[in-house]
Enzyme design. Structure first.
Site, PDB file in Angstrom:
ATOM      1  N   LYS A 222       0.841  -1.197   0.000  1.00 14.88           N
ATOM      2  CA  LYS A 222       0.000   0.000   0.000  1.00 14.88           C
ATOM      3  C   LYS A 222       0.879   1.251   0.000  1.00 14.88           C
ATOM      4  O   LYS A 222       1.828   1.353   0.776  1.00 14.88           O
ATOM      5  CB  LYS A 222      -0.914   0.008   1.227  1.00 14.88           C
ATOM      6  CG  LYS A 222      -1.916  -1.134   1.265  1.00 14.88           C
ATOM      7  CD  LYS A 222      -2.978  -0.990   0.182  1.00 14.88           C
ATOM      8  CE  LYS A 222      -4.033  -2.084   0.291  1.00 14.88           C
ATOM      9  NZ  LYS A 222      -5.140  -1.889  -0.656  1.00 14.88           N
ATOM     10  N   HIS A 355      -9.826  -8.600  -7.356  1.00 15.46           N
ATOM     11  CA  HIS A 355      -9.726  -7.979  -6.036  1.00 15.46           C
ATOM     12  C   HIS A 355     -10.361  -8.917  -5.022  1.00 15.46           C
ATOM     13  O   HIS A 355     -11.427  -9.470  -5.264  1.00 15.46           O
ATOM     14  CB  HIS A 355     -10.476  -6.643  -6.037  1.00 15.46           C
ATOM     15  CG  HIS A 355     -10.638  -6.043  -4.679  1.00 15.46           C
ATOM     16  ND1 HIS A 355     -11.874  -5.913  -4.056  1.00 15.46           N
ATOM     17  CD2 HIS A 355      -9.727  -5.540  -3.812  1.00 15.46           C
ATOM     18  CE1 HIS A 355     -11.708  -5.345  -2.878  1.00 15.46           C
ATOM     19  NE2 HIS A 355     -10.428  -5.109  -2.697  1.00 15.46           N
TER      20      HIS A 355
END
Length: 445
Positions: A222, A355
């Site tokens: 991230k 996802h």
């Protein structure tokens, strides 16, 4: 014969306080509570089977999706399951094209999330009736029946019904070998669990080290809150995983277009395979610009987890705005709409890398990606499915990972059934877990 008329639909707001430990944290969603609008449908059939479905949320707002599910329930209760599955396209359109409800969509936002929850429950029930896991139900279907489940409205300029049928018919060649390969080796996965933005360096190092020992070779990081911190964290993780393992970056919609290009170029030396969600999920042309600018440094663009519907995916593909397409089992209109996107991705030769960062998403999307490989894409090149190691213990049939690969589920259904005790403990705000947290003032309501 598929028996039973749907007699009731239950909907529960289920939330897990993942924000307390920063699980799931990223540059835009700093304190997510992984949650679900959880649907259970019952019928009058003697077998007593139930359909379980959900859609994923991040805590606040789940109550809005719950209301939307209740608004859709009138299209479901009283319907015979056999009539639904034999006319699935029509049923899908009933849910998505209600003359009044569609005004708060159409086919987007909370009402589409609600549609996914309802349809996921229907698919789960159908697979249970057929005594097959959902992926196997799809694999064994005749191409004509699969196509009949899809609403082609608004996408025929990119994929016609005839083209979809041909893709599925061509996919029959080698299908048995691919199915056997999946049963033996599983579908390749990557991990996001090592590098949430809120984790300390000590956590990152330990989680990466543990993952490497378990055989993981693909890692997502991230990024997006602070460039200097991103550089430091990417360097730390690249050093941990070595030069030969794969790294991906995920900005979770943090940047404007030019900012994304500049920021990612500063991270290019760490050799990321892709940058995920670099800008607004609705900005198709922005993604196209980013894709073009990052091509010389061999970084692709991945997106799709907040892509509302098949029409947006059509435009992303037509604009060459993504190099990795990320379907979501709960953002789109369940299996029906995901089928159309898988087929468009095949036509445009773009790999699908789903996802799955959320409660229940791994359990659901494994079925779709297995079907994609066995019947549609026929390839594992540049393909992998996200895995997050959170909350699987709350499911009756949790996902199974072996050697960093999804092993095909064998239990009938869509793997969506949650344990009753988990639902009771974590229903919001009246479950025991939430009552305690609220009393101790550890959360805000």
């Amino acid at each position: 014969m598929i028996t039973g008329k749907i007699t009731c639909l239950h909907i529960t707001d289920v939330r897990f306080p993942t924000s307390l430990d920063q699980h799931g944290s990223d540059a835009m969603h700093t304190d997510p509570d992984y949650s679900a609008a959880y649907v259970v449908i019952e019928t009058d059939a003697a077998d007593g089977l139930k359909g379980h479905g959900l859609t994923f949320t991040l805590g606040k707002g789940t109550e809005v999706v719950v209301c939307a599910v209740r608004a859709l329930s009138r299209h479901v209760i009283g319907k015979a399951l056999e009539d639904i599955v034999n006319n699935f396209r029509d049923f899908y359109r009933q849910l998505t094209s209600d003359g009044q409800l569609r005004w708060i969509g159409p086919e987007k936002g909370a009402v589409q999330l609600a549609t996914a929850a309802v349809l996921n429950a229907v698919w789960d029930l159908w697979a249970k009736k057929e005594k097959k896991p959902l992926w196997k139900l799809l694999v064994d279907m005749d191409p004509h029946q699969l196509v009949s489940c899809i609403d082609f409205r608004y996408i025929t300029d990119a994929l016609t019904e005839e083209e979809a049928l041909k893709i599925l018919q061509n996919g029959k060649q080698g299908q048995r070998d691919r199915e056997e390969h999946m049963l033996t080796s599983g579908y390749p996965a990557y991990t996001t669990s090592c590098a949430w933005l809120g984790y300390s360096d000590e956590q990152l190092k330990k989680l990466c080290s543990d993952a490497l020992k378990e055989g993981w070779t693909r890692f997502k990081v991230k990024v997006g809150a602070d460039l200097k911190d991103d550089i430091r964290r990417c360097e730390l993780i690249r050093d941990m995983i070595g030069p030969d393992n794969i790294m991906m970056l995920d900005a979770n919609q943090r940047w404007d277009v030019q900012e994304a290009i500049s920021w990612v170029k500063d991270l290019a030396k760490y050799k990321p395979l892709w940058i995920e969600e670099p800008t607004s999920p609705d900005d198709i042309l922005g993604h196209a610009t980013i894709s073009k600018e990052l091509s010389p440094v061999n970084i692709g663009v991945a997106t799709g987890e907040q892509c509302h519907n098949r029409v947006m995916f059509k435009q992303f593909l037509q604009a060459k705005a993504l190099q990795y397409l990320q379907i979501d089992s709960c953002r789109l209109g369940s299996v029906n709409e995901n089928l159309s996107v898988l087929l468009m991705a095949k036509k445009f030769n773009v790999p699908v890398c789903p996802h799955a960062g959320g409660v229940g998403l791994c359990e659901l999307v494994q079925h779709l990606i297995l079907f994609d490989y066995i019947c549609v894409s026929g390839s594992l090149d540049n393909r992998m499915c996200e895995y997050v190691d959170h909350l699987h213990e709350h499911f009756t049939y949790p996902v199974i990972i072996n050697r960093a690969a999804y092993m095909p589920p064998k239990d009938p259904g869509y793997s969506t059934e949650m344990k009753e005790e988990s639902v009771l403990q974590y229903q919001f705000p009246d479950g025991a877990v939430w009552k305690k947290l609220i009393l101790e003032k550890k959360v805000e309501v």
